[in-house]
Design a protein around this motif. Structure first.
Motif, PDB file in Angstrom:
ATOM      1  N   ASN A 166       0.825  -1.218   0.000  1.00 29.84           N
ATOM      2  CA  ASN A 166       0.000   0.000   0.000  1.00 29.84           C
ATOM      3  C   ASN A 166       0.861   1.271   0.000  1.00 29.84           C
ATOM      4  O   ASN A 166       0.478   2.303  -0.553  1.00 29.84           O
ATOM      5  CB  ASN A 166      -1.014  -0.004   1.150  1.00 29.84           C
ATOM      6  N   GLU A 167       2.074   1.175   0.553  1.00 31.43           N
ATOM      7  CA  GLU A 167       2.975   2.335   0.512  1.00 31.43           C
ATOM      8  C   GLU A 167       3.533   2.522  -0.906  1.00 31.43           C
ATOM      9  O   GLU A 167       3.637   3.651  -1.397  1.00 31.43           O
ATOM     10  CB  GLU A 167       4.110   2.140   1.531  1.00 31.43           C
ATOM     11  N   LEU A 168       3.846   1.413  -1.553  1.00 30.61           N
ATOM     12  CA  LEU A 168       4.292   1.511  -2.957  1.00 30.61           C
ATOM     13  C   LEU A 168       3.187   2.117  -3.807  1.00 30.61           C
ATOM     14  O   LEU A 168       3.429   2.910  -4.713  1.00 30.61           O
ATOM     15  CB  LEU A 168       4.654   0.117  -3.500  1.00 30.61           C
ATOM     16  N   SER A 169       1.949   1.725  -3.483  1.00 26.83           N
ATOM     17  CA  SER A 169       0.802   2.219  -4.241  1.00 26.83           C
ATOM     18  C   SER A 169       0.658   3.738  -4.068  1.00 26.83           C
ATOM     19  O   SER A 169       0.432   4.468  -5.036  1.00 26.83           O
ATOM     20  CB  SER A 169      -0.453   1.471  -3.753  1.00 26.83           C
ATOM     21  N   ILE A 170       0.839   4.220  -2.841  1.00 23.73           N
ATOM     22  CA  ILE A 170       0.758   5.670  -2.579  1.00 23.73           C
ATOM     23  C   ILE A 170       1.838   6.406  -3.374  1.00 23.73           C
ATOM     24  O   ILE A 170       1.584   7.432  -4.000  1.00 23.73           O
ATOM     25  CB  ILE A 170       0.923   5.951  -1.066  1.00 23.73           C
ATOM     26  N   LEU A 171       3.031   5.846  -3.385  1.00 17.04           N
ATOM     27  CA  LEU A 171       4.137   6.528  -4.075  1.00 17.04           C
ATOM     28  C   LEU A 171       3.951   6.480  -5.590  1.00 17.04           C
ATOM     29  O   LEU A 171       4.221   7.461  -6.287  1.00 17.04           O
ATOM     30  CB  LEU A 171       5.480   5.921  -3.659  1.00 17.04           C
ATOM     31  N   ALA A 172       3.453   5.359  -6.104  1.00 14.07           N
ATOM     32  CA  ALA A 172       3.187   5.270  -7.555  1.00 14.07           C
ATOM     33  C   ALA A 172       2.129   6.296  -7.946  1.00 14.07           C
ATOM     34  O   ALA A 172       2.200   6.910  -9.012  1.00 14.07           O
ATOM     35  CB  ALA A 172       2.731   3.861  -7.929  1.00 14.07           C
ATOM     36  N   ARG A 173       1.150   6.504  -7.071  1.00  8.68           N
ATOM     37  CA  ARG A 173       0.083   7.486  -7.339  1.00  8.68           C
ATOM     38  C   ARG A 173       0.640   8.892  -7.562  1.00  8.68           C
ATOM     39  O   ARG A 173       0.076   9.681  -8.319  1.00  8.68           O
ATOM     40  CB  ARG A 173      -0.925   7.480  -6.163  1.00  8.68           C
ATOM     41  N   LEU A 174       1.762   9.196  -6.884  1.00  8.30           N
ATOM     42  CA  LEU A 174       2.346  10.539  -7.046  1.00  8.30           C
ATOM     43  C   LEU A 174       2.829  10.754  -8.481  1.00  8.30           C
ATOM     44  O   LEU A 174       2.922  11.883  -8.951  1.00  8.30           O
ATOM     45  CB  LEU A 174       3.496  10.756  -6.052  1.00  8.30           C
ATOM     46  N   GLY A 175       3.126   9.655  -9.183  1.00  3.43           N
ATOM     47  CA  GLY A 175       3.519   9.760 -10.594  1.00  3.43           C
ATOM     48  C   GLY A 175       2.296   9.924 -11.487  1.00  3.43           C
ATOM     49  O   GLY A 175       2.216  10.829 -12.309  1.00  3.43           O
ATOM     50  N   SER A 176       1.340   9.049 -11.291  1.00  4.11           N
ATOM     51  CA  SER A 176       0.107   9.091 -12.068  1.00  4.11           C
ATOM     52  C   SER A 176      -0.937   8.368 -11.234  1.00  4.11           C
ATOM     53  O   SER A 176      -0.654   7.294 -10.690  1.00  4.11           O
ATOM     54  CB  SER A 176       0.323   8.347 -13.378  1.00  4.11           C
ATOM     55  N   SER A 187      -3.628   6.535 -11.772  1.00  4.33           N
ATOM     56  CA  SER A 187      -3.980   5.139 -12.053  1.00  4.33           C
ATOM     57  C   SER A 187      -2.794   4.184 -11.877  1.00  4.33           C
ATOM     58  O   SER A 187      -2.979   2.971 -11.821  1.00  4.33           O
ATOM     59  CB  SER A 187      -4.565   5.018 -13.460  1.00  4.33           C
ATOM     60  N   ALA A 188      -1.571   4.719 -11.760  1.00  4.43           N
ATOM     61  CA  ALA A 188      -0.403   3.858 -11.533  1.00  4.43           C
ATOM     62  C   ALA A 188      -0.494   3.135 -10.193  1.00  4.43           C
ATOM     63  O   ALA A 188       0.083   2.064 -10.018  1.00  4.43           O
ATOM     64  CB  ALA A 188       0.875   4.695 -11.584  1.00  4.43           C
ATOM     65  N   CYS A 189      -1.248   3.701  -9.250  1.00  5.75           N
ATOM     66  CA  CYS A 189      -1.317   3.074  -7.924  1.00  5.75           C
ATOM     67  C   CYS A 189      -2.000   1.713  -7.994  1.00  5.75           C
ATOM     68  O   CYS A 189      -1.817   0.874  -7.130  1.00  5.75           O
ATOM     69  CB  CYS A 189      -2.015   3.980  -6.912  1.00  5.75           C
ATOM     70  N   ARG A 190      -2.779   1.481  -9.067  1.00  6.63           N
ATOM     71  CA  ARG A 190      -3.459   0.177  -9.206  1.00  6.63           C
ATOM     72  C   ARG A 190      -2.546  -0.851  -9.843  1.00  6.63           C
ATOM     73  O   ARG A 190      -2.793  -2.044  -9.746  1.00  6.63           O
ATOM     74  CB  ARG A 190      -4.752   0.343 -10.025  1.00  6.63           C
ATOM     75  N   SER A 191      -1.482  -0.381 -10.531  1.00  7.42           N
ATOM     76  CA  SER A 191      -0.592  -1.307 -11.247  1.00  7.42           C
ATOM     77  C   SER A 191       0.408  -2.008 -10.331  1.00  7.42           C
ATOM     78  O   SER A 191       1.234  -2.777 -10.790  1.00  7.42           O
ATOM     79  CB  SER A 191       0.161  -0.570 -12.366  1.00  7.42           C
ATOM     80  N   ILE A 192       0.337  -1.724  -9.038  1.00  7.11           N
ATOM     81  CA  ILE A 192       1.209  -2.419  -8.091  1.00  7.11           C
ATOM     82  C   ILE A 192       0.774  -3.886  -7.953  1.00  7.11           C
ATOM     83  O   ILE A 192       1.544  -4.746  -7.570  1.00  7.11           O
ATOM     84  CB  ILE A 192       1.175  -1.693  -6.713  1.00  7.11           C
ATOM     85  N   TYR A 193      -0.489  -4.147  -8.283  1.00  3.47           N
ATOM     86  CA  TYR A 193      -1.049  -5.493  -8.057  1.00  3.47           C
ATOM     87  C   TYR A 193      -1.514  -6.148  -9.355  1.00  3.47           C
ATOM     88  O   TYR A 193      -1.829  -5.468 -10.327  1.00  3.47           O
ATOM     89  CB  TYR A 193      -2.279  -5.415  -7.140  1.00  3.47           C
ATOM     90  N   ASP A 194      -1.658  -7.461  -9.289  1.00  4.82           N
ATOM     91  CA  ASP A 194      -2.280  -8.215 -10.382  1.00  4.82           C
ATOM     92  C   ASP A 194      -3.768  -8.376 -10.087  1.00  4.82           C
ATOM     93  O   ASP A 194      -4.226  -8.121  -8.976  1.00  4.82           O
ATOM     94  CB  ASP A 194      -1.659  -9.619 -10.471  1.00  4.82           C
TER      95      ASP A 194
END
Ligand code: DP6
Length: 343
Positions: free
Chosen positions: A147-157, A159-166
Motif C-alpha cells: 500500500n505504501e508503494l501504491s501511494i508513491l506510484a500514485r504521485l507519478g500518475s 492510475s499507476a497506484c493500481r498497477s502495483i497489483y495483479d
C-alpha cells in the motif's frame, strides 16, 4: 495547507538510504479501469474524487531497470531508445525521480521496457511509474508495504497506484488531506475465463492528456456532481458481479461507466471527444453482437480505442468479428515474461 508530494515521500521513506545493489529491476502490469477514476480532489497528490476498480493486464506491462549514474542528468531509455528531453515520458519520469533522489546530484539510469502496443491507450508511463517505484524500493532496500508503494506510484500518475497489483484491484479514494489513506489493494477474486481484447482504432498520440481532460471536466462540466454516486454504484455492482461470477453484470456495468465518463466530457467546455467515427462503428458492432446473444462489452479510456470484455468460451466468435484485437487473459499465468529480459 497544501501537502506536497515531497512531504509524503519523506513520511514514507528514508531518503538517505544508499543503494543495496548495483541495479534493481521490477515489472508492473498495465491496468484497465472497469469503474473509472475521473477527477481529482487534490491535483498535487493525484487524490481522486472517487474510488475506482481495475483489472491488471498480466503480461502487458513495463519493466524498469534502475541504477545510479555518474552524470549531470538522468539517462532514460524506452525500449532501448534514449528518450529525448522534450518527450512527455522523459519529463514526467524525471519529475517523479526528483522525489526520490538521496541528494540533488544523484542521477539515475532507467531502462524501461514495455510490450504494450504503441498507442493502444494503455499508457506505458502508468505501469512505468509502478515498475519504477518497485525497482527503487529494491535498489535502496526501503522494504515498503504494497500500500505504501501504491501511494508513491500514485504521485507519478493516479492510475499507476493500481498497477502495483495483479488481478482485480480497488483504489480506495480515501479522505485524508495527505492522501495516506488513498491507495489500491488487490481484491481476492480471480476469473480465469475472463478475457480483455484491445481494439486499436488509432495509435497516434491523443490530442489531450487524461490529466488535462479530467481537470477540465471537474471544472466545467455541469453534470460532474452526478459522477461520484454513479461510480459508487458501479463499484457495488462490479463487486456483486465478482461475487456471483455474473459476467453480464460486470460487462454492462463497465460499459455504462465508460459511456458515462465520456458523456461528462461531451458536456465539458470546450467539449472533449476522444471517440472517432471508427470507435462508434465498433461500439455499434458490439451492440449488434450482443443483441444476437454474444457476451461482449466494451470500455473506453481517454482515447479512441476500445477494450472488449468477454469470456474464453466466446473468444473465437469475438475474434471472428474483430480480427484485429490483441487478447489478454488476466488470470492465466504467463510462463515467460520477455519484457524483463535485459541483455
Ligand atoms: C481514463 O492516471 O492517467 O484511464 O493521475 O493525471 O496521471 P493522472 O491521470 P491518469 O488517468 C487515468 C484515467 C482513465 C481512467 C482510469 O484509469 O481509471
Amino acid at each position: 495547507m497544501q501537502v506536497t508530494r515531497q512531504q509524503i515521500v519523506r513520511e514514507l521513506i528514508n531518503n538517505s538510504a544508499v543503494p543495496q545493489q548495483e541495479y534493481a529491476s521490477a515489472y508492473a502490469a498495465s491496468n484497465i479501469a472497469l469503474c473509472k477514476y475521473w477527477g481529482k480532489r487534490d491535483v498535487e497528490l493525484n487524490l481522486p474524487v472517487t474510488s475506482s476498480l481495475s483489472i491488471s493486464m498480466s503480461h502487458l506491462g513495463a519493466c524498469s531497470k534502475i541504477s545510479l549514474c555518474d552524470s549531470a542528468e538522468d539517462h532514460i531509455f524506452l525500449n532501448a531508445v534514449a528518450m529525448s528531453h522534450n518527450t512527455m515520458f522523459y519529463q514526467r519520469l524525471v519529475e517523479f525521480l526528483d522525489l526520490f533522489r538521496p541528494t540533488q546530484d544523484t542521477k539515475f539510469t532507467i531502462d524501461t521496457k514495455t510490450n504494450i502496443p504503441v498507442g493502444a491507450g494503455l499508457a506505458s508511463s502508468v505501469c512505468g511509474f509502478a515498475a519504477t517505484i518497485k525497482a527503487l524500493d529494491a535498489l535502496f532496500g526501503w522494504d515498503l508495504e504494497p500500500n505504501e508503494l501504491s501511494i508513491l506510484a500514485r504521485l507519478g500518475s493516479g492510475s499507476a497506484c493500481r498497477s502495483i497489483y495483479d488481478g482485480f484491484v480497488l483504489w480506495h479514494a480515501g479522505s485524508a488531506a495527505n492522501g495516506l489513506d488513498s491507495f489500491a489493494t488487490q481484491l481476492e477474486y480471480d476469473w480465469p475465463d475472463l478475457r480483455v481484447g484491445i481494439l486499436l482504432v488509432d495509435g497516434r498520440q491523443k490530442s489531450m492528456t487524461s490529466r488535462d481532460a479530467m481537470q477540465s471536466t471537474v471544472e466545467t462540466c455541469r453534470f460532474y456532481k452526478t459522477w461520484p454516486e454513479l461510480v459508487t454504484t458501479a463499484i457495488e455492482h462490479t463487486l456483486r458481479a465478482l461475487d456471483h461470477k455474473d459476467f453480464w453484470l460486470l460487462g454492462a456495468t463497465a460499459e455504462a461507466n465508460a459511456l458515462a465518463m465520456h458523456a461528462l466530457m461531451l458536456a465539458t467546455t470546450p467539449p472533449i471527444i476522444y471517440s472517432q467515427a471508427a470507435t462508434l462503428d465498433y461500439m455499434q458492432q458490439v451492440w449488434r453482437a450482443r443483441s444476437a446473444g454474444l457476451g461482449v462489452f466494451f470500455t473506453q479510456d481517454a482515447g479512441p480505442n476500445l477494450k472488449l470484455l468477454f469470456l474464453a468460451s466466446d473468444e473465437a466468435r469475438v475474434r471472428e468479428l474483430f480480427n484485429e484485437i490483441e487478447v489478454v487473459a488476466p488470470f492465466v499465468p504467463v510462463t515467460e515474461n520477455i519484457v524483463c529480459v535485459y541483455e
